[in-house]
Scaffold this motif. Structure first.
Motif, PDB file in Angstrom:
ATOM      1  N   SER A 105       0.806  -1.223   0.000  1.00 10.49           N
ATOM      2  CA  SER A 105       0.000   0.000   0.000  1.00 10.49           C
ATOM      3  C   SER A 105       0.839   1.272   0.000  1.00 10.49           C
ATOM      4  O   SER A 105       0.306   2.376  -0.076  1.00 10.49           O
ATOM      5  CB  SER A 105      -0.935   0.011   1.213  1.00 10.49           C
ATOM      6  N   GLY A 106       2.156   1.126   0.132  1.00 14.67           N
ATOM      7  CA  GLY A 106       3.038   2.284   0.146  1.00 14.67           C
ATOM      8  C   GLY A 106       3.440   2.740   1.531  1.00 14.67           C
ATOM      9  O   GLY A 106       4.205   3.708   1.678  1.00 14.67           O
ATOM     10  N   ALA A 107       2.963   2.063   2.579  1.00 12.81           N
ATOM     11  CA  ALA A 107       3.308   2.439   3.947  1.00 12.81           C
ATOM     12  C   ALA A 107       4.725   1.989   4.280  1.00 12.81           C
ATOM     13  O   ALA A 107       5.233   1.003   3.735  1.00 12.81           O
ATOM     14  CB  ALA A 107       2.318   1.821   4.925  1.00 12.81           C
ATOM     15  N   SER A 108       5.361   2.719   5.194  1.00 13.40           N
ATOM     16  CA  SER A 108       6.678   2.358   5.711  1.00 13.40           C
ATOM     17  C   SER A 108       6.545   2.138   7.213  1.00 13.40           C
ATOM     18  O   SER A 108       6.098   3.031   7.934  1.00 13.40           O
ATOM     19  CB  SER A 108       7.694   3.465   5.424  1.00 13.40           C
ATOM     20  N   VAL A 109       6.922   0.942   7.670  1.00 16.59           N
ATOM     21  CA  VAL A 109       6.735   0.563   9.075  1.00 16.59           C
ATOM     22  C   VAL A 109       8.089   0.204   9.678  1.00 16.59           C
ATOM     23  O   VAL A 109       8.838  -0.586   9.099  1.00 16.59           O
ATOM     24  CB  VAL A 109       5.768  -0.634   9.207  1.00 16.59           C
ATOM     25  N   GLU A 110       8.396   0.792  10.826  1.00 13.31           N
ATOM     26  CA  GLU A 110       9.652   0.511  11.508  1.00 13.31           C
ATOM     27  C   GLU A 110       9.400  -0.224  12.815  1.00 13.31           C
ATOM     28  O   GLU A 110       8.400   0.021  13.491  1.00 13.31           O
ATOM     29  CB  GLU A 110      10.423   1.801  11.772  1.00 13.31           C
ATOM     30  N   SER A 111      10.309  -1.135  13.165  1.00 13.28           N
ATOM     31  CA  SER A 111      10.174  -1.886  14.404  1.00 13.28           C
ATOM     32  C   SER A 111      11.539  -2.405  14.826  1.00 13.28           C
ATOM     33  O   SER A 111      12.485  -2.433  14.019  1.00 13.28           O
ATOM     34  CB  SER A 111       9.195  -3.045  14.227  1.00 13.28           C
ATOM     35  N   LEU A 112      11.635  -2.826  16.084  1.00 10.52           N
ATOM     36  CA  LEU A 112      12.858  -3.403  16.627  1.00 10.52           C
ATOM     37  C   LEU A 112      12.668  -4.886  16.894  1.00 10.52           C
ATOM     38  O   LEU A 112      11.561  -5.341  17.188  1.00 10.52           O
ATOM     39  CB  LEU A 112      13.255  -2.716  17.935  1.00 10.52           C
ATOM     40  N   ALA A 113      13.765  -5.638  16.824  1.00 15.08           N
ATOM     41  CA  ALA A 113      13.722  -7.069  17.127  1.00 15.08           C
ATOM     42  C   ALA A 113      14.953  -7.431  17.953  1.00 15.08           C
ATOM     43  O   ALA A 113      16.083  -7.171  17.534  1.00 15.08           O
ATOM     44  CB  ALA A 113      13.689  -7.903  15.850  1.00 15.08           C
ATOM     45  N   TYR A 114      14.725  -8.033  19.116  1.00 18.10           N
ATOM     46  CA  TYR A 114      15.833  -8.497  19.948  1.00 18.10           C
ATOM     47  C   TYR A 114      16.192  -9.949  19.627  1.00 18.10           C
ATOM     48  O   TYR A 114      17.302 -10.383  19.925  1.00 18.10           O
ATOM     49  CB  TYR A 114      15.470  -8.357  21.426  1.00 18.10           C
ATOM     50  N   ASN A 115      15.263 -10.696  19.037  1.00 20.02           N
ATOM     51  CA  ASN A 115      15.524 -12.076  18.630  1.00 20.02           C
ATOM     52  C   ASN A 115      15.807 -12.180  17.136  1.00 20.02           C
ATOM     53  O   ASN A 115      16.901 -12.537  16.732  1.00 20.02           O
ATOM     54  CB  ASN A 115      14.352 -12.987  18.996  1.00 20.02           C
ATOM     55  N   GLU A 116      14.800 -11.883  16.319  1.00 19.36           N
ATOM     56  CA  GLU A 116      14.975 -12.003  14.878  1.00 19.36           C
ATOM     57  C   GLU A 116      13.930 -11.212  14.114  1.00 19.36           C
ATOM     58  O   GLU A 116      12.864 -10.896  14.632  1.00 19.36           O
ATOM     59  CB  GLU A 116      14.922 -13.478  14.433  1.00 19.36           C
ATOM     60  N   VAL A 117      14.282 -10.919  12.867  1.00 19.60           N
ATOM     61  CA  VAL A 117      13.327 -10.436  11.868  1.00 19.60           C
ATOM     62  C   VAL A 117      13.112 -11.578  10.887  1.00 19.60           C
ATOM     63  O   VAL A 117      14.079 -12.123  10.344  1.00 19.60           O
ATOM     64  CB  VAL A 117      13.853  -9.192  11.126  1.00 19.60           C
ATOM     65  N   SER A 118      11.859 -11.953  10.683  1.00 23.28           N
ATOM     66  CA  SER A 118      11.566 -13.060   9.782  1.00 23.28           C
ATOM     67  C   SER A 118      10.568 -12.645   8.714  1.00 23.28           C
ATOM     68  O   SER A 118       9.656 -11.853   8.978  1.00 23.28           O
ATOM     69  CB  SER A 118      11.020 -14.268  10.556  1.00 23.28           C
ATOM     70  N   LEU A 119      10.771 -13.162   7.506  1.00 21.26           N
ATOM     71  CA  LEU A 119       9.831 -12.993   6.410  1.00 21.26           C
ATOM     72  C   LEU A 119       9.195 -14.341   6.148  1.00 21.26           C
ATOM     73  O   LEU A 119       9.905 -15.355   6.045  1.00 21.26           O
ATOM     74  CB  LEU A 119      10.522 -12.482   5.138  1.00 21.26           C
ATOM     75  N   LEU A 120       7.866 -14.371   6.026  1.00 23.59           N
ATOM     76  CA  LEU A 120       7.136 -15.620   5.857  1.00 23.59           C
ATOM     77  C   LEU A 120       6.074 -15.483   4.775  1.00 23.59           C
ATOM     78  O   LEU A 120       5.414 -14.441   4.673  1.00 23.59           O
ATOM     79  CB  LEU A 120       6.458 -16.034   7.174  1.00 23.59           C
ATOM     80  N   ARG A 121       5.887 -16.543   4.005  1.00 20.75           N
ATOM     81  CA  ARG A 121       4.824 -16.525   2.990  1.00 20.75           C
ATOM     82  C   ARG A 121       3.470 -16.454   3.673  1.00 20.75           C
ATOM     83  O   ARG A 121       3.249 -17.043   4.719  1.00 20.75           O
ATOM     84  CB  ARG A 121       4.917 -17.768   2.111  1.00 20.75           C
ATOM     85  N   GLN A 122       2.535 -15.727   3.052  1.00 17.43           N
ATOM     86  CA  GLN A 122       1.211 -15.542   3.629  1.00 17.43           C
ATOM     87  C   GLN A 122       0.187 -16.539   3.099  1.00 17.43           C
ATOM     88  O   GLN A 122      -0.880 -16.703   3.697  1.00 17.43           O
ATOM     89  CB  GLN A 122       0.695 -14.125   3.341  1.00 17.43           C
ATOM     90  N   THR A 123       0.486 -17.176   1.977  1.00 22.20           N
ATOM     91  CA  THR A 123      -0.462 -18.100   1.358  1.00 22.20           C
ATOM     92  C   THR A 123       0.250 -19.411   1.071  1.00 22.20           C
ATOM     93  O   THR A 123       1.400 -19.618   1.457  1.00 22.20           O
ATOM     94  CB  THR A 123      -1.021 -17.515   0.049  1.00 22.20           C
ATOM     95  N   ARG A 124      -0.454 -20.301   0.368  1.00 26.74           N
ATOM     96  CA  ARG A 124       0.164 -21.581   0.008  1.00 26.74           C
ATOM     97  C   ARG A 124       1.282 -21.422  -1.010  1.00 26.74           C
ATOM     98  O   ARG A 124       2.083 -22.331  -1.216  1.00 26.74           O
ATOM     99  CB  ARG A 124      -0.906 -22.530  -0.554  1.00 26.74           C
ATOM    100  N   GLN A 125       1.345 -20.265  -1.669  1.00 27.88           N
ATOM    101  CA  GLN A 125       2.392 -20.012  -2.663  1.00 27.88           C
ATOM    102  C   GLN A 125       3.724 -19.752  -1.973  1.00 27.88           C
ATOM    103  O   GLN A 125       3.800 -18.961  -1.019  1.00 27.88           O
ATOM    104  CB  GLN A 125       2.028 -18.790  -3.521  1.00 27.88           C
TER     105      GLN A 125
END
Length: 256
Positions: A105-125
């Motif tokens: 949507s064009g938003a920029s979101v910032e956050s902190l992680a003390y353990n990890e940053v993970s990217l995960l698929r949202q669907t079966r694809q």
């Protein structure tokens, strides 16, 4: 010598709440901003919650395990002199990861992680993700369920369950670990210098949507995620000398 003022915080678990009531009777109750030490009662999830809520105060945090998992916690031993344990505790300084996620949507979101940053698929694809280090593309297309960047403190958590390496504290490195990779088959991740800037670009985000999570903060439908270790922000955890965080990480590497 004046006794330190304690901010006593507890998870909703029955055991943690009972310990909180007992310790408040003994030490009183101080808000975190007015305390010298924050005492967190619960498991690792509650410890992370405490760090996210109060880490900016700069107060050392002494955790005691009254939850399911307590890798970041000390043992809870009722009857022990808590102030003596805190005075003898050894500090471990942790630097969080800074995540900046761009969404569809064009938003920029910032956050902190003390353990990890993970990217995960949202669907079966399966997700298709490009990985660049310090602006240079190192992996043009990783086909996978996901990928993560973990700190040494977080390397024994989700990272380890995804067959990533356990990292010693003070090594100034991060673990880049794929989650159920399909292509390239032989790529099992990398160990990166702590100062490395990692950029994840989601290929075909409409057909293959991906979410990004910094510890427990999830951002859905991301198109690009930039992650780097923060050198300006840090938190200090306190550990009993006989079982400090560095020793726990070492033990994990020899546990079969």
């Amino acid at each position: 010598m004046t006794a330190p003022r304690l901010a006593l915080l507890a998870s909703p678990a029955i055991e943690a709440q009972a310990a909180l009531a007992q310790l408040e009777r003994e030490f009183g109750a101080h808000p975190p901003a007015e305390a010298d030490v924050i005492v967190a009662l619960g498991g690792d999830g509650f410890m992370l919650q405490t760090l996210h809520r109060h880490g900016a105060l700069g107060r050392p945090v002494y955790g005691m395990k009254l939850g399911t998992v307590g890798f970041l916690m000390n043992q809870y031993r009722p009857g022990d002199d808590l102030l003596a344990r805190i005075a003898a505790a050894e500090p471990a300084v942790l630097h969080p990861l800074e995540m900046r996620a761009q969404t569809e949507s064009g938003a920029s979101v910032e956050s902190l992680a003390y353990n990890e940053v993970s990217l995960l698929r949202q669907t079966r694809q399966a997700a298709h993700i490009r990985i660049a280090l310090n602006g240079e593309v190192r992996l043009d297309e990783l086909i996978c369920d996901g990928v993560m960047l973990a700190t040494p403190a977080g390397s024994t958590a989700y990272n380890f369950s995804a067959h990533g390496p356990i990292l010693p504290l003070g090594a100034n490195v991060m673990a880049l670990t794929p989650i159920a990779p399909f292509r390239p088959r032989r790529w099992r991740g990398a160990v990166l210098k702590a100062g490395t800037e990692v950029r994840f670009t989601v290929r075909d985000p409409l057909k293959r949507p991906v979410s990004a999570t910094a510890d427990s903060h999830e951002v859905r439908d991301v198109t690009e995620v930039l992650v780097r270790e923060s050198r300006d922000r840090h938190v200090t955890l306190l550990f009993d000398p006989e079982h400090n965080l560095e020793e726990r990480i070492l033990i994990e590497q020899f546990t079969v």
